[in-house]
Structures are given as C-alpha cells and as structure tokens.
Design an enzyme around this catalytic site. Structure first.
Site, PDB file in Angstrom:
ATOM      1  N   ARG A 232       0.859  -1.186   0.000  1.00 33.22           N
ATOM      2  CA  ARG A 232       0.000   0.000   0.000  1.00 33.22           C
ATOM      3  C   ARG A 232       0.896   1.237   0.000  1.00 33.22           C
ATOM      4  O   ARG A 232       1.938   1.265   0.654  1.00 33.22           O
ATOM      5  CB  ARG A 232      -0.914   0.027   1.231  1.00 33.22           C
ATOM      6  CG  ARG A 232      -2.008  -1.046   1.228  1.00 33.22           C
ATOM      7  CD  ARG A 232      -3.068  -0.756   0.174  1.00 33.22           C
ATOM      8  NE  ARG A 232      -4.157  -1.714   0.198  1.00 33.22           N
ATOM      9  CZ  ARG A 232      -4.200  -2.823  -0.546  1.00 33.22           C
ATOM     10  NH1 ARG A 232      -3.175  -3.114  -1.341  1.00 33.22           N
ATOM     11  NH2 ARG A 232      -5.233  -3.626  -0.497  1.00 33.22           N
ATOM     12  N   GLU A 261      -4.943   6.838  -5.374  1.00 31.78           N
ATOM     13  CA  GLU A 261      -5.094   6.031  -6.588  1.00 31.78           C
ATOM     14  C   GLU A 261      -6.515   6.146  -7.117  1.00 31.78           C
ATOM     15  O   GLU A 261      -7.466   5.851  -6.378  1.00 31.78           O
ATOM     16  CB  GLU A 261      -4.763   4.564  -6.287  1.00 31.78           C
ATOM     17  CG  GLU A 261      -3.311   4.348  -5.885  1.00 31.78           C
ATOM     18  CD  GLU A 261      -2.996   2.916  -5.507  1.00 31.78           C
ATOM     19  OE1 GLU A 261      -1.823   2.587  -5.338  1.00 31.78           O
ATOM     20  OE2 GLU A 261      -3.951   2.107  -5.383  1.00 31.78           O
ATOM     21  N   HIS A 285      -0.343   0.076  -9.945  1.00 34.50           N
ATOM     22  CA  HIS A 285      -1.080  -0.886  -9.117  1.00 34.50           C
ATOM     23  C   HIS A 285      -1.540  -2.094  -9.937  1.00 34.50           C
ATOM     24  O   HIS A 285      -2.725  -2.458  -9.945  1.00 34.50           O
ATOM     25  CB  HIS A 285      -2.279  -0.218  -8.446  1.00 34.50           C
ATOM     26  CG  HIS A 285      -2.691  -0.925  -7.172  1.00 34.50           C
ATOM     27  ND1 HIS A 285      -3.139  -0.267  -6.055  1.00 34.50           N
ATOM     28  CD2 HIS A 285      -2.722  -2.249  -6.856  1.00 34.50           C
ATOM     29  CE1 HIS A 285      -3.431  -1.141  -5.105  1.00 34.50           C
ATOM     30  NE2 HIS A 285      -3.183  -2.359  -5.573  1.00 34.50           N
ATOM     31  N   VAL A 286      -0.585  -2.720 -10.601  1.00 34.25           N
ATOM     32  CA  VAL A 286      -0.904  -3.865 -11.463  1.00 34.25           C
ATOM     33  C   VAL A 286      -0.178  -5.142 -11.061  1.00 34.25           C
ATOM     34  O   VAL A 286      -0.279  -6.153 -11.754  1.00 34.25           O
ATOM     35  CB  VAL A 286      -0.581  -3.542 -12.942  1.00 34.25           C
ATOM     36  CG1 VAL A 286      -1.510  -2.473 -13.482  1.00 34.25           C
ATOM     37  CG2 VAL A 286       0.887  -3.127 -13.110  1.00 34.25           C
ATOM     38  N   ALA A 287       0.531  -5.137  -9.932  1.00 36.59           N
ATOM     39  CA  ALA A 287       1.261  -6.343  -9.530  1.00 36.59           C
ATOM     40  C   ALA A 287       0.322  -7.533  -9.369  1.00 36.59           C
ATOM     41  O   ALA A 287       0.710  -8.678  -9.600  1.00 36.59           O
ATOM     42  CB  ALA A 287       2.015  -6.091  -8.229  1.00 36.59           C
ATOM     43  N   TRP A 288      -0.922  -7.274  -8.995  1.00 35.31           N
ATOM     44  CA  TRP A 288      -1.907  -8.320  -8.730  1.00 35.31           C
ATOM     45  C   TRP A 288      -2.651  -8.763  -9.989  1.00 35.31           C
ATOM     46  O   TRP A 288      -3.363  -9.777  -9.974  1.00 35.31           O
ATOM     47  CB  TRP A 288      -2.955  -7.787  -7.754  1.00 35.31           C
ATOM     48  CG  TRP A 288      -3.768  -6.669  -8.359  1.00 35.31           C
ATOM     49  CD1 TRP A 288      -3.383  -5.367  -8.504  1.00 35.31           C
ATOM     50  CD2 TRP A 288      -5.066  -6.761  -8.942  1.00 35.31           C
ATOM     51  NE1 TRP A 288      -4.374  -4.638  -9.133  1.00 35.31           N
ATOM     52  CE2 TRP A 288      -5.417  -5.472  -9.408  1.00 35.31           C
ATOM     53  CE3 TRP A 288      -5.976  -7.806  -9.109  1.00 35.31           C
ATOM     54  CZ2 TRP A 288      -6.631  -5.205 -10.032  1.00 35.31           C
ATOM     55  CZ3 TRP A 288      -7.199  -7.541  -9.724  1.00 35.31           C
ATOM     56  CH2 TRP A 288      -7.510  -6.246 -10.178  1.00 35.31           C
TER      57      TRP A 288
END
Length: 318
Positions: A232, A261, A285-288
């Site tokens: 986060r 975000e 925020h695309v690691a997931w």
C-alpha cells in the site's frame, strides 16, 4: 431472494459467474462515493473493491447483510460499523501468491541490473560508439548472495521468500516495528533495515503501519539498498522517499502503489524528473493483475458469497 449490487465491475477483468442461489444482480461499471447509498439501497449483499463504505453509509443501509470485498485490503470498509450491525465482511485471500511475487522480482531484477539506464545508453548510441564488445557504463548487481528483508509475513511475503531462496538470497523476516520480543524465525525490525540489500513490503495499511518507513527508517537502510513496495502506498512516507532517491539515502525503489489512486496529475511521485530517474520504477497498481490471478479472485469472490448464503461464511474479516 438475495439482492446483490456490484459497485465497481470495471475494476476486474474476469468472468464473474452468477451465484448458485435465487438472487437479483445489479452491477455498475464504477461508483463515486456519493452514489454508494443510493445504489446499495435495498441490497442484502454489496460487492465493492476500492469504493469507500464509511459508517455513515452503513447506517443508511438497513437491509445490508454482507459486504463482499473484491480485494484483500479492507481499509475502505468501516469494520466497526459493520460489526455493530452484524454485517459479515469477507475478503479475497491467496489469489495473488504467484503474480505479486513475480512483479516484486521484475522490479528487483530491473533495478539490480540497471535495465533502464542500459536502455538509455543504447538510445544515446553508446554501444554503437564503443571500441569493444560491451559497455561498463552502469553497475550490475546479482541477487544471489544478497539479503532480502521482508516486512509482512502473509502469503505474498511467503511467495516472495520462496523466489528469493531460489535465487540464492538470504531472507530476513522483519519483526513488528517497536516489538519488545522477537518471535522465532523473525529478525528485529531495526536489524532488517540495517542489513538488507533489498526490502519488500507486504503488510496491510492501518494506523500502526502508516508511514512505517519514513525519514529515520530510510536513512537507516544501506545506501546500496533497494526498496520495493507492492503493498500500500501509505506504508512509506512519499516525501521522505523522494528525498531518499534524490539525496542518495538508498540506491533505488520500485513501487506499484501510491497514497492516492488514481493519482492526481500533480502527484509528487509522478514528477517528470522523478520518473526519469533510472533507479525509480513506478507501475500503476498492477502487480496483482495477471489474467489468471484476476480470474482466481473472481471465482473466490462468488465462493465467498455462496458460503455466506449457505450459512458458513468464509474469508471473514468481520
């Protein structure tokens, strides 16, 4: 008959099957905070991702019985208000155990091997002008033999640890900051800061972890260390991080998260001179968000809802 309302369908690229019980289903591509109460009016089950559900909204939704969070983090939900009302809150767990660790190592490898700086050298014609077969413009460091500090010991931290060990890294799992006792298998927080060649963050954001790493902690790290944050944005004091990169307190950072975000255009972490640094990598925020991981999330989301209706709630936070 359950009434299900999905507030942020566009936040997930996957096939979301319909639950196997009598229900009505309403979904919205996205929902603004001011639209939450109106859209959830009469709903017994709410599906949310990042849209806040504060206590004031919970109080105005007397028929709400379950909040199915289509994510792992639940800081967007007022859990105390839900607990007081007996509303079940469930989240998603374990779906990103492969994809987030892979992203962590993509950032680690790119920074350790200076890939951005090497690309810039090629674009500047340095290799073409070289008098020998290779260049030595930028240092390259191996992960093998380096020490990785993990802050956060859940499934994602565990996935990163497995990859680190496969690379031949020494792994230190950090004890909680300020803890008076160090549990077996853990290392004192200050020791991890001091000894790690790279630190990866995998803890939730709450009052205890907000700005977990600020000026003092960043200055305590090795000047050759890398900082990776796929957890986060608020875990790190962003103003302190910017200083750390500009003043050389640490060697580099790879981030997938920000405090806001989507970020406003003038967010300091998006400053052109910062994004141009070869030792700073920022992803949105695309690691997931690999397709297999998103489908696993979608399947687990409906599993959670079906379990609740069957009277055996799973992945329950409240």
């Amino acid at each position: 008959m359950q009434r299900i309302v999905y507030l942020e369908r566009d936040a997930l690229v996957a096939d979301v099957r319909r639950p196997d019980f009598a229900h009505t289903w309403t979904e919205y591509a996205k929902t603004a905070p001011g639209e939450v109460v109106e859209r959830l009016a009469g709903a017994s089950i709410a599906i949310i991702n990042k849209c806040p559900l504060p206590a004031a909204a919970v109080d105005l939704l007397p028929e709400l019985k379950m909040v199915a969070v289509a994510a792992t983090g639940t800081n967007i939900v007022d859990l105390d208000a839900c607990r007081a009302r007996g509303i079940v809150v469930s989240n998603i767990r374990g779906y990103a155990e492969q994809t987030v660790p892979e992203h962590v190592f993509a950032l680690l490898l790119a920074l350790s091997r200076n890939l951005i700086a090497w690309r810039a050298s090629l674009q500047a014609g340095r290799w073409q002008q070289s008098e020998q077969f290779c260049l030595f413009d930028h240092p390259i460091r191996d992960l093998h033999g380096a020490t990785l500090g993990l802050i956060g010991a859940g499934s994602l931290g565990g996935g990163v640890a497995r990859l680190a060990e496969a690379f031949g890294m020494r792994v230190l799992r950090a004890e909680r900051k300020g803890a008076s006792v160090v549990r077996p298998g853990y290392t004192a927080f200050a020791t991890v800061l001091r000894e790690a060649d790279a630190i990866s963050l995998h803890c939730p954001l709450n009052d205890e972890t907000r700005h977990l790493l600020a000026v003092d902690e960043l200055q305590a790290m090795k000047s050759s260390a890398l900082l990776i944050n796929t957890g986060r944005g608020g875990l790190v004091d962003e103003a302190a991080l910017i200083r750390a990169l500009r003043e050389g307190w640490i060697a580099g950072a790879g981030f997938d998260v920000l405090t806001a975000e989507p970020p406003p255009a003038d967010h300091p972490m998006l400053a052109p001179e910062l994004l141009a640094l070869p030792n700073f990598l920022l992803t949105p925020h695309v690691a997931w968000a690999s397709r297999p991981a998103m489908q696993a999330l979608a399947d687990q989301l409906i599993d959670n809802i079906e379990a609740f209706v069957a009277g055996i709630p799973r992945n329950r936070v409240v």
